[in-house]
Design an enzyme around this catalytic site. Structure first.
Site, PDB file in Angstrom:
ATOM      1  CG  ASP A  46      10.382   7.628 -28.424  1.00  0.00           C
ATOM      2  OD1 ASP A  46       9.453   8.433 -28.624  1.00  0.00           O
ATOM      3  OD2 ASP A  46      10.666   7.192 -27.304  1.00  0.00           O
ATOM      4  CD  GLU A  58      14.299   5.910 -27.238  1.00  0.00           C
ATOM      5  OE1 GLU A  58      13.184   5.403 -27.393  1.00  0.00           O
ATOM      6  OE2 GLU A  58      14.753   6.222 -26.119  1.00  0.00           O
TER       7      GLU A  58
END
Ligand code: PEP
Ligand code: MG
Length: 834
Positions: free
Chosen positions: A718, A694
């Site tokens: 994210d 992420e």
């Protein structure tokens, strides 16, 4: 540059005003605050020593201007002046300027290099624009235009202001800063009203022109850089003063108005798609009614205080319940808003003020109501349209306590008859209470697609469009509307052709839903025989039950933060073991992928006592926190190792950014396994370990991470925010943080390919995994596991069954060749329709 100090008896007011002033003046201006007392929890009060410190921080030889709000703020500022050394005191000015408007005007003036006296004069005139606007005074004759030094020539330009609110504070500030950065005298005139000319060096003067959207402004300059100044202003106007209005989103989505007839296309309202599906129904307007409190009289301070405390406790229990419902439906991350609500119940600015009101003879209801209104109004006044959500949060919590005090039910958007719920915005608690059989669709004026209303609408399967702008509130109650949650549009008063097309789509979708649900428990296999694991994102044992109910093949993301939130201290090893074991038992042999604690950033745990950070999303969160706090990580890993001896547990680490972190995390697992073995307990022979991908560095370096792990799970929520540098929790940029952006897709592809090359699998557990439109795309990019909130599972499994690998590969290649998220979304929609 002149420094600015804001002294308020309320820390939030000082900081709020500073934030606003910084927005106008820019980050270079030194604005320091002194609000509250010298202790983190004493947010009300003033302290001369803090004012001295703020002056020192803001200090420059050009001097410091001090603005104060009322009462003790003035006394403390005067005392601070006395405490300063002689050489400094002479260059510090206390001004009686209005606090908020003065701070904004001073910031802009300081930024353009004005002297201390000029900055003070600008601050002092801070109220003039408002006064002129409200008709309290005539347009100022005392704000003369520039003197018109012609050396070097002159230039003039005319432009139309197109920003939604005209030359309101932010664009006006930008105009002043731009005009002042040239060696030229610039004056501006509102050609439509004839106001002006006024000097473009003064924010107050520019604001008093009262330029609204669509009005023409003439800028004239004289001096050596007259031409450059005028060109820069014209360019600024062409750039719409860098404003992002409802009409000018960062990445305008070419909205496809499928099924909307030409006859009604003109009145279509455009917002952001928030929850898929279409609906046709009558408008049911919901504006939370205000509860009447004035009749409540005090039964004595003691009794009223007791009532307030009881109402606060009851509201706390309600909010905790709302949080657990929201977490179950939308994940712990989304439920974090309720933690903020809980904090409001302890906020001294509210509770303290209410207690004072009670002490001075008011009933608890009146005192609480007034305290809430004071704080909410403060937010409303200093915040722009997008920031009103804070006031709405305060009011939402306020209403819940007040309803308890008055012994009435909290007003909820319950629809008496089926219809499309239209509201300014929905509080999380309101959204959680929606009933799918009556709320056919949801349309909100404000809020972004990651707002809680949107997340919960998705979880409940209710089509929703958000951010439609205030116009949607003008659609009369009972008016028929057609809502398209895929395209993000609402058509008021649609004609028969449009209604027919929308109804046909609704029926087709309902048929597909039924078919998908029927086969939910079966494995999801593509047409050409590739098995895709479709798992659930969970935060609690309840979620596991719901996941199984929806046909989950297992758990693909166990957000363990949920066990750690709202406690005085971290859960013990035994407590954690019990929680993980219960979930694993419920899963009955299906895999359970547990993510280690992902705290920090927007999910701080007070008992970890980590310092505040200026950029928490780029700070100590996820695995970084775990590695810095082995006392927390090791306990969790030992609990997981114990459960893994009996159940198929997979462990993964959040926010991996580097290989070194991943190796350190693996070492922590070895440490935990050794500790469990040393204690004489059984240890799993093999524990599958994965990395969440992420952070862009992890995606780009996936080939180096692959040999170290058994799988990757892409956290596209994210990943998108980091790739596009757009805070996922900030609705002003929410549309930018779109996981369908080709840049994000390219990182998914790289990660999946690195996984395949390394002989491991890659999955996706961000929101994107739960969007059936994206299923073939993700498979084409090489993803082989998808984990999502439970209600999406049947639909994603259905989409897997419709996919064949060659077509998916071609689709992925095509998507990667596009240049925006909206183009990719359009490609997916067109494909789904064909
Ligand atoms: C993600 O970032 O995509 C993810 C699944 O983690 P969270 O939403 O909990 O940050
Ligand atoms: Mg994440």
């Amino acid at each position: 540059m002149v420094g600015i100090v804001l002294v308020s008896h309320s820390r939030s007011i000082a900081e709020g005003a500073a934030e606003l002033a910084r927005q106008m003046g820019g980050e270079d201006v030194r604005i320091e605050t002194a609000g509250g007392l010298d202790s983190p929890d004493q947010v009300i009060g003033t302290d001369a020593a803090l004012v001295v410190q703020a002056i020192e921080r803001a200090w420059s030889e050009d001097g410091v201007l001090v603005l104060m709000d009322l009462g003790s703020a003035v006394l403390s500022a005067e005392m601070a002046l006395d405490l300063l050394p002689d050489g400094q005191r002479d260059r510090v000015l206390l001004t009686a300027a209005p606090f908020v408007e003065g701070a904004v005007a001073a910031a802009v003036s300081a930024r353009i290099g004005s002297t201390l006296e000029q900055v003070a004069a600008e601050a002092q005139g801070g109220l003039s624009a408002k006064a002129v606007h409200l008709g309290a005074v005539a347009p100022p004759a005392e704000m003369p235009p520039g003197t018109g030094d012609d050396a070097g020539g002159s230039a003039t330009a005319e432009f139309v202001v197109r920003t939604a609110h005209g030359l309101h504070a932010r664009p006006a500030a930008l105009l002043v800063r731009t005009a002042s950065s040239f060696d030229a005298d610039v004056n501006v005139t509102n050609l439509d009203t004839g106001r002006g000319p006024v000097s473009a060096r003064s924010l107050n003067a520019v604001a008093t022109l009262g330029v609204t959207k669509g009005q023409r402004v003439e800028a004239s300059a004289s001096g050596p850089q007259a031409r450059e100044a005028i060109d820069a202003l014209r360019e600024l106007a062409d750039r719409n003063f860098d404003e992002r209005d409802e009409e000018e989103r960062p990445e305008p989505t070419p909205v496809v108005r499928r099924g909307v007839s030409a006859a009604v296309a003109g009145r279509t309202l455009t917002g952001l798609p928030a929850s898929p599906g279409v609906a046709v129904g009558e408008v049911r307007l919901f504006r939370a009614p205000s509860l009447e409190v004035r009749h409540a009289t005090s039964r004595g301070a003691q009794e009223e205080l007791r009532a307030l405390n009881e109402a606060l406790s009851a509201a706390r229990r309600d909010i905790e319940r709302q949080r657990s419902t929201a977490a179950g439906r939308a994940g712990a991350y989304r439920a974090a808003i309720f933690d903020a609500h809980l904090l409001l119940l302890d906020d001294v600015a509210i509770v303290g003020a209410a207690r004072e009101g009670i002490a001075s003879g008011e009933s608890a209801a009146v005192a609480w109501h007034d305290a809430i209104e004071a704080v909410a109004t403060t937010w409303e006044n200093i915040a722009d349209e997008y920031q009103r959500a804070r006031a709405a949060d305060v009011r939402s919590v306020g209403t819940q306590v007040l309803a308890r005090l008055l012994g009435v039910e909290v007003p909820k958007p319950r629809l008496e008859a089926p219809g499309v719920l239209v509201a300014p915005d929905l509080a999380p608690a309101d959204a959680a209470a929606l009933d799918r059989s009556t709320a056919l669709g949801v349309a909100t004026a404000f809020g972004g697609p990651t707002s809680h209303a949107a997340v919960l609408a998705r979880a409940l399967g209710i089509p929703a469009v958000v951010g439609l702008g205030a116009d949607v509130l003008d659609v009369a109650e009972g008016t028929n509307v057609a809502l398209d949650g895929d395209a993000g549009i609402v058509v008021p008063d649609p004609d028969a052709e449009t209604v027919g097309a929308f109804e046909a789509r609704r029926r087709a979708r309902a048929d597909t839903d039924r078919a998908a649900r029927k086969r939910a428990a079966e494995q999801a296999i593509t047409r050409d025989g590739v098995v895709i694991e479709v798992a659930a994102n969970v935060g609690s044992l309840d979620d596991v039950a719901q996941a199984l109910d929806q046909g989950a093949d297992g758990v693909g993301l166990f957000r363990t933060e949920f066990l750690f939130l709202d406690r005085e201290d971290a859960p013990t090893e035994d407590e954690q073991e019990a929680a993980y074991r219960a979930a694993a038992v419920a899963l009955d042999g299906r895999p359970m992928l547990v993510r280690t604690l992902d705290a920090g950033a927007d999910k701080p745990l007070p008992y970890l006592a980590e310092p505040d950070e200026p950029n928490p999303f780029l700070g100590v969160r996820g695995l970084r926190l775990g590695l810095m706090r082995p006392d927390v990580l090791d306990v969790q890993l030992r609990a997981l190792v114990r459960v893994a001896a009996d159940h198929p547990v997979r462990v993964m680490f959040p926010m991996v950014a580097t290989l070194a972190e991943l190796r350190a995390a693996r070492a922590a697992i070895d440490r935990a396994a050794n500790a469990v073995a040393d204690s004489g307990d059984r240890v799993a022979e093999r524990l599958e370990v994965g990395a969440m991908i992420e952070v862009p560095s992890a995606a780009l370096g996936a080939d180096r991470l692959a040999p170290e792990v058994d799988f990757f799970s892409l956290g596209t929520n994210d990943l998108s925010q980091y790739v596009l540098a757009a805070d996922r929790g900030n609705e002003r940029v929410a549309a930018l943080a779109d996981a369908l952006h080709p840049a994000v897709l390219e990182l998914i592809r790289r990660t999946a390919h690195a996984a395949a090359a390394g002989g491991i699998w890659a999955g996706v557990c961000g929101e994107l995994a739960g969007d059936p439109l994206a299923t073939p795309l993700l498979i084409g990019l090489g993803v082989r596991e998808l984990s999502m909130s439970a209600p999406a599972i049947p639909h994603v499994k259905h989409a897997v069954r419709e996919t064949d690998l060659d077509a998916a590969d071609a689709l992925a290649a095509k998507a990667l060749s596009l240049s925006s998220a909206s183009e990719v979304r359009e490609l997916l929609r067109t494909r789904a329709d064909s």
